[in-house]
Design a protein around this motif. Structure first.
Motif, PDB file in Angstrom:
ATOM      1  N   LYS A 483       0.829  -1.211   0.000  1.00 29.05           N
ATOM      2  CA  LYS A 483       0.000   0.000   0.000  1.00 29.05           C
ATOM      3  C   LYS A 483       0.856   1.251   0.000  1.00 29.05           C
ATOM      4  CE  LYS A 483      -3.700   2.295   2.546  1.00 29.05           C
ATOM      5  NZ  LYS A 483      -3.043   3.613   2.457  1.00 29.05           N
ATOM      6  N   ASP A 487       0.917   4.144  -2.957  1.00 27.88           N
ATOM      7  CA  ASP A 487       0.678   5.562  -2.673  1.00 27.88           C
ATOM      8  C   ASP A 487       1.788   6.425  -3.265  1.00 27.88           C
ATOM      9  OD1 ASP A 487      -1.642   5.018  -1.347  1.00 27.88           O
ATOM     10  OD2 ASP A 487      -0.754   5.069   0.670  1.00 27.88           O
ATOM     11  N   ARG A 490       1.399   6.617  -7.084  1.00 27.21           N
ATOM     12  CA  ARG A 490       0.317   7.525  -7.454  1.00 27.21           C
ATOM     13  C   ARG A 490       0.777   8.976  -7.325  1.00 27.21           C
ATOM     14  NH1 ARG A 490      -4.927   5.862  -7.686  1.00 27.21           N
ATOM     15  NH2 ARG A 490      -5.368   3.666  -7.231  1.00 27.21           N
ATOM     16  N   VAL A 521      -4.494  11.553  -3.640  1.00 22.23           N
ATOM     17  CA  VAL A 521      -3.636  10.361  -3.649  1.00 22.23           C
ATOM     18  C   VAL A 521      -3.931   9.456  -2.442  1.00 22.23           C
ATOM     19  CG1 VAL A 521      -1.269   9.550  -3.432  1.00 22.23           C
ATOM     20  CG2 VAL A 521      -1.804  11.441  -4.977  1.00 22.23           C
ATOM     21  N   LEU A 522      -4.020  10.042  -1.268  1.00 20.65           N
ATOM     22  CA  LEU A 522      -4.152   9.253  -0.052  1.00 20.65           C
ATOM     23  C   LEU A 522      -5.570   8.783   0.209  1.00 20.65           C
ATOM     24  CD1 LEU A 522      -1.815  11.317   2.309  1.00 20.65           C
ATOM     25  CD2 LEU A 522      -1.296   9.221   1.061  1.00 20.65           C
ATOM     26  N   ASP A 524      -7.635   7.604  -2.051  1.00 21.48           N
ATOM     27  CA  ASP A 524      -7.960   6.440  -2.873  1.00 21.48           C
ATOM     28  C   ASP A 524      -7.556   5.166  -2.141  1.00 21.48           C
ATOM     29  OD1 ASP A 524      -7.054   8.091  -5.982  1.00 21.48           O
ATOM     30  OD2 ASP A 524      -8.956   8.034  -4.873  1.00 21.48           O
ATOM     31  N   ASP A 525      -8.403   4.186  -2.104  1.00 19.78           N
ATOM     32  CA  ASP A 525      -8.110   2.918  -1.439  1.00 19.78           C
ATOM     33  C   ASP A 525      -7.502   1.956  -2.444  1.00 19.78           C
ATOM     34  OD1 ASP A 525     -10.086   0.452   0.396  1.00 19.78           O
ATOM     35  OD2 ASP A 525      -7.920   0.757   0.185  1.00 19.78           O
TER      36      ASP A 525
END
Length: 535
Positions: A483, A487, A490, A521-522, A524-525
């Motif tokens: 994850k 991040d 992205r 950016v943050l 979005d899962d």
């Protein structure tokens, strides 16, 4: 004793002990010391009748209880009637003297009576056990009249005992000589009785530089276990031409085969399997033989040994500016410098106090050094857990170097506490493992820790990279790392350019431009993308 003339220690006792001097010392002591009273008072007491002034002081002190009862009765007659019930008694305390005891008022913390109504002031001394202790005029008068009789008794007894010591020291030479010879007799009797009681045998002392023990036992360990497994020992140190001639003259089948004995013997095996006990029992048998005692064995032929040098016990102390490994090194250095071909050297777990590769190298070099000294080889017994020195053939079995291990039985299909059966039997060859993880399980280490240790042992045996293996991430750590990386990717894909100075021309790049990018950016899962294999 019939035939005492043939026993040298008996004649030595008769020649050295002076009965008249010893009797005189005994008389002085028994006529002066009251042993029963000394035991009761836990200090040396002098008998009645030795000193008249001391006897008078003791009579006064022993009658103190009745005297104090009369004093408190008269004291109560002199004070107000209402206060009489508060005066408990009078007591005598060494070094403080006579004191009046009054009950304590718990509310005020003072005595219920402190001399009110009298023309004198009572001086409060201390409080103890809900009573207050006072010094008044009568107590002071009694201090002056009787003094501190207890301390006077002690002082007088010290003077009498000093005079007794001076008189006894006049016979110092006879006392010391008697003590020494009776100590020697006592030691010889103890060794003789122990040899008979525990079935020890007479060793065969020889000039040949060998140690040949059959059925050897540890003289102390065998007394604290239900049964003791006996073991043999065969060692032969370096020899010169004189030793060879002596061996040939001995005419024993044992010495004839001593050329097959190694000079150094390396012992392996699990913890608790009896390696250290074996090393110590050989040394004790050699020592007992040299002091003229029978030995715990079925048979023992012991060559003359000039010294026993050990690297077994490491005694650390805050008063010594040395680490455990430094102490071990110093012991080994001493053995290397002072060992001769007639020495016995014991080395137990040398090298364990430092990095394993360094420790293995040191113990390999040490044992190699001893086994290559030719005619000057000492007899060496060593125990080690560094199996890599055998697996890599740094030390190889040969005429002067032997391998052995303490045998065990292993069964992995039974509960942990029953997996290893210690046989305590010395057999030829080296052990395949120290079974440290199994020993850990037997001593209460959590099974998860033991299993992990065995996994690492297996990886190491397969020459795997332990650093990579131990750095393996858990599933949750792997997801968190994925994850975080997504991040970052992205964020790097975003178009991050400076907003225009004229915000009216570009509504999308206003004052919150950078903040909006981070939120996008943050927020979005990436979980779905991770699970579908994007990362």
């Amino acid at each position: 004793m019939v035939g005492h003339e043939q026993i040298s220690i008996v004649q030595k006792v008769l020649d050295i002990i002076n009965p008249l001097h010893i009797r005189e010392v005994g008389r002085l002591i028994t006529e002066t010391i009251d042993f029963e009273q000394s035991a009761e008072r836990e200090r040396t007491a002098v008998k009645h009748g030795v000193d008249a002034s001391l006897d008078e002081l003791k009579r006064s002190y022993d009658g103190m209880e009745h005297f104090l009862t009369e004093v408190v009765t008269k004291l109560r007659e002199q004070i107000p009637e209402w206060a009489r019930r508060y005066v408990q008694n009078c007591s005598f305390i060494p070094q403080l003297g006579f004191l009046t005891v009054v009950s304590l008022n718990p509310e005020t913390g003072e005595g219920n009576y402190g001399g009110e109504g009298l023309q004198e002031a009572w001086e409060r001394m201390f409080v103890a056990e809900e009573n207050v202790y006072y010094k008044n005029r009568q107590m002071k008068e009694m201090d002056e009249q009787f003094g501190d009789s207890y301390c006077m008794i002690i002082d007088r007894e010290v003077e009498i005992l000093h005079d007794l010591a001076v008189k006894i020291l006049e016979h110092e030479e006879s006392i010391v000589a008697t003590s020494d010879v009776l100590g020697e007799l006592d030691s010889l009797l103890a060794l003789a009785l122990g040899s008979n009681l525990y079935n020890w045998v007479m060793p065969n002392m020889t000039e040949a530089n060998v140690i040949h023990i059959e059925g050897g036992r540890h003289p102390l360990q065998e007394l604290v276990v239900p049964s003791f497994i006996t073991n043999d020992c065969h060692l032969a140190g370096g020899t010169d031409e004189v030793d060879k001639d002596l061996r040939n003259e001995a005419g024993s089948s044992v010495t004839d085969n001593s050329t097959d004995f190694p000079s150094a013997f390396i012992l392996t095996g699990p913890n608790h399997s009896g390696k250290s006990v074996y090393l110590k029992q050989v040394a004790l048998i050699v020592y007992l033989a040299h002091i003229g005692c029978y030995v715990p064995a079925e048979y023992a032929q012991i060559g003359i040994t000039d010294r026993i040098l050990t690297r077994i016990a490491t005694r650390e102390s805050v008063s010594r500016n040395e680490s455990a490994f430094s102490i071990d090194l110093r012991q080994v250095a001493f053995a290397m410098n002072f060992a001769t071909r007639r020495s016995l050297v014991l080395v137990d777990e040398f090298g364990k106090g430092t990095k394993s590769s360094d420790g293995a190298a040191l113990v390999t070099a040490l044992l190699g050094h001893f086994s290559t000294l030719g005619p000057n080889r000492p007899k060496v017994l060593a125990a080690t857990h560094f199996h890599e020195i055998f697996e890599n053939r740094f030390l190889q079995e040969g005429p002067h170097l032997g391998f052995g291990h303490m045998d065990i039985q292993v069964d992995y299909d039974v509960p942990v506490e029953d997996q290893i059966t210690y046989l305590y039997r010395l057999v030829a060859g080296r052990s395949i493992s120290s079974f440290g993880s199994r020993c850990a399980a037997l001593n209460g280490i959590d099974e998860a820790v033991v299993n992990r240790a065995e996994e690492i042992i297996l990886l190491q045996a397969n020459n795997e990279d332990l650093e990579v293996a131990c750095a393996k991430l858990s599933d949750s750590e792997t997801r968190n790392l994925a994850k975080a990386e997504l991040d970052v990717r992205r964020f790097l894909a975003e178009d991050i350019t400076a907003p225009s100075r004229d915000h009216s021309k570009s509504k999308s790049k206003g004052p919150n431009h950078y903040h909006d990018i981070l939120n996008r950016v943050l927020s979005d899962d990436p979980e779905d993308e991770i699970m579908t294999g994007i990362f």
